[in-house]
Design a protein around this motif. Structure first.
Motif, PDB file in Angstrom:
ATOM      1  N   UNK A  44      47.894  57.414  35.868  1.00  0.00           N
ATOM      2  CA  UNK A  44      48.469  56.818  36.962  1.00  0.00           C
ATOM      3  C   UNK A  44      48.870  55.563  36.292  1.00  0.00           C
ATOM      4  N   UNK A  45      50.441  54.989  36.388  1.00  0.00           N
ATOM      5  CA  UNK A  45      50.798  53.946  35.825  1.00  0.00           C
ATOM      6  C   UNK A  45      50.440  52.575  36.182  1.00  0.00           C
ATOM      7  N   UNK A  46      49.292  52.160  36.895  1.00  0.00           N
ATOM      8  CA  UNK A  46      48.819  50.931  37.095  1.00  0.00           C
ATOM      9  C   UNK A  46      47.358  51.154  37.616  1.00  0.00           C
ATOM     10  N   UNK A  47      46.749  49.916  37.726  1.00  0.00           N
ATOM     11  CA  UNK A  47      45.276  49.914  38.392  1.00  0.00           C
ATOM     12  C   UNK A  47      45.449  50.215  39.640  1.00  0.00           C
ATOM     13  N   UNK A  48      46.323  49.469  40.618  1.00  0.00           N
ATOM     14  CA  UNK A  48      46.540  49.805  41.873  1.00  0.00           C
ATOM     15  C   UNK A  48      46.676  51.249  42.102  1.00  0.00           C
ATOM     16  N   UNK A  49      47.634  51.880  41.505  1.00  0.00           N
ATOM     17  CA  UNK A  49      47.964  53.296  41.821  1.00  0.00           C
ATOM     18  C   UNK A  49      46.562  54.226  41.564  1.00  0.00           C
ATOM     19  N   UNK A  54      41.859  57.045  43.533  1.00  0.00           N
ATOM     20  CA  UNK A  54      40.175  57.399  43.661  1.00  0.00           C
ATOM     21  C   UNK A  54      39.755  57.644  45.172  1.00  0.00           C
ATOM     22  N   UNK A  55      40.488  56.535  45.880  1.00  0.00           N
ATOM     23  CA  UNK A  55      39.997  56.480  47.254  1.00  0.00           C
ATOM     24  C   UNK A  55      40.514  57.540  48.139  1.00  0.00           C
ATOM     25  N   UNK A  56      41.665  57.986  47.913  1.00  0.00           N
ATOM     26  CA  UNK A  56      42.308  59.057  48.817  1.00  0.00           C
ATOM     27  C   UNK A  56      41.540  60.350  48.420  1.00  0.00           C
ATOM     28  N   UNK A  57      41.268  60.485  47.247  1.00  0.00           N
ATOM     29  CA  UNK A  57      40.541  61.866  47.049  1.00  0.00           C
ATOM     30  C   UNK A  57      39.059  61.578  47.160  1.00  0.00           C
ATOM     31  N   UNK A  76      48.496  61.442  52.822  1.00  0.00           N
ATOM     32  CA  UNK A  76      49.607  61.212  53.614  1.00  0.00           C
ATOM     33  C   UNK A  76      50.374  59.977  52.975  1.00  0.00           C
ATOM     34  N   UNK A  77      49.362  58.836  52.825  1.00  0.00           N
ATOM     35  CA  UNK A  77      49.795  57.719  52.060  1.00  0.00           C
ATOM     36  C   UNK A  77      49.456  57.705  50.720  1.00  0.00           C
ATOM     37  N   UNK A  78      50.594  57.560  49.751  1.00  0.00           N
ATOM     38  CA  UNK A  78      49.919  57.701  48.256  1.00  0.00           C
ATOM     39  C   UNK A  78      49.200  56.459  47.797  1.00  0.00           C
ATOM     40  N   UNK A  79      49.533  55.209  48.576  1.00  0.00           N
ATOM     41  CA  UNK A  79      48.938  54.058  48.102  1.00  0.00           C
ATOM     42  C   UNK A  79      48.559  53.200  49.464  1.00  0.00           C
ATOM     43  N   UNK A  80      47.633  53.726  50.077  1.00  0.00           N
ATOM     44  CA  UNK A  80      47.471  53.005  51.326  1.00  0.00           C
ATOM     45  C   UNK A  80      46.809  51.572  51.202  1.00  0.00           C
TER      46      UNK A  80
END
Length: 187
Positions: A44-49, A54-57, A76-80
């Motif tokens: 994933x191209x950033x620490x944020x992503x 990790x959390x959505x999984x 449902x939301x890629x980056x909550x």
């Protein structure tokens, strides 16, 4: 001679997971403005992503391990989360759920079949296999964040000092912050 407890490794991996996430996210709170979301080289191209992945999984698998039916709604939301503090708080909550699940394991429950809701189908797996998969997933992506931190103003934290008793000297404050003791970790 102590008796073998087939559930103990999963409890310890649950503790390790929560401790490593806490340590990693604490380091990320020290990132300078722009470093959290800055483009980096990784899966994933950033620490944020990566941390959001990790959390959505975790939401998906922990819900399934608990017998829930959240399924693909977890994604449902890629980056909550747009900031480390909110993400760290939510990660701590799901880590507590996973740790509680591991603490309550029995050999029978560990070998039970769980259902993972994947939209049009339900995937059935042994609980021990899903736990192993989830812990591997966590370790894999935490390692990527660890490597990405090397290109920031923050020194990557030590993430491999959790399982053996001799490492107790490295984790005292963190255990206290989680409300755990060495006795909890070593049982």
């Amino acid at each position: 001679m102590p008796t073998f407890d087939p559930v103990r490794p999963f409890r310890k991996l649950g503790y390790n997971n929560a401790l490593a996430n806490r340590r990693l996210l604490q380091a990320c709170t020290a990132l300078k403005p722009g470093e959290f979301e800055a483009p980096r080289t990784s899966f994933f191209p950033s620490i944020k992503e990566t941390l959001n992945h990790i959390i959505t999984v975790d939401w998906f698998y922990v819900d399934g391990l608990e017998g829930g039916t959240l399924g693909l709604k977890a994604f449902e939301v890629d980056e909550p989360f747009d900031d480390v503090s909110s993400l760290a708080e939510a990660q701590a909550k799901v880590d507590q759920r996973l740790t509680a699940l591991c603490e309550a394991l029995t050999p029978e429950r560990l070998t039970s079949t769980i259902s993972l809701h994947r939209g049009a189908r339900i995937q059935e797996e042994r609980m021990e296999d899903v736990l192993g998969h989830l812990f591997q997933h966590q370790t894999h992506h935490r390692g990527q964040v660890h490597a990405m931190l090397s290109g920031t103003s923050v020194t990557p934290p030590q993430l491999d000092e959790f399982i053996v008793a001799d490492d107790a000297r490295f984790r005292g404050e963190e255990l206290a912050g989680l409300g755990w003791s060495e006795e909890t970790l070593m049982r």
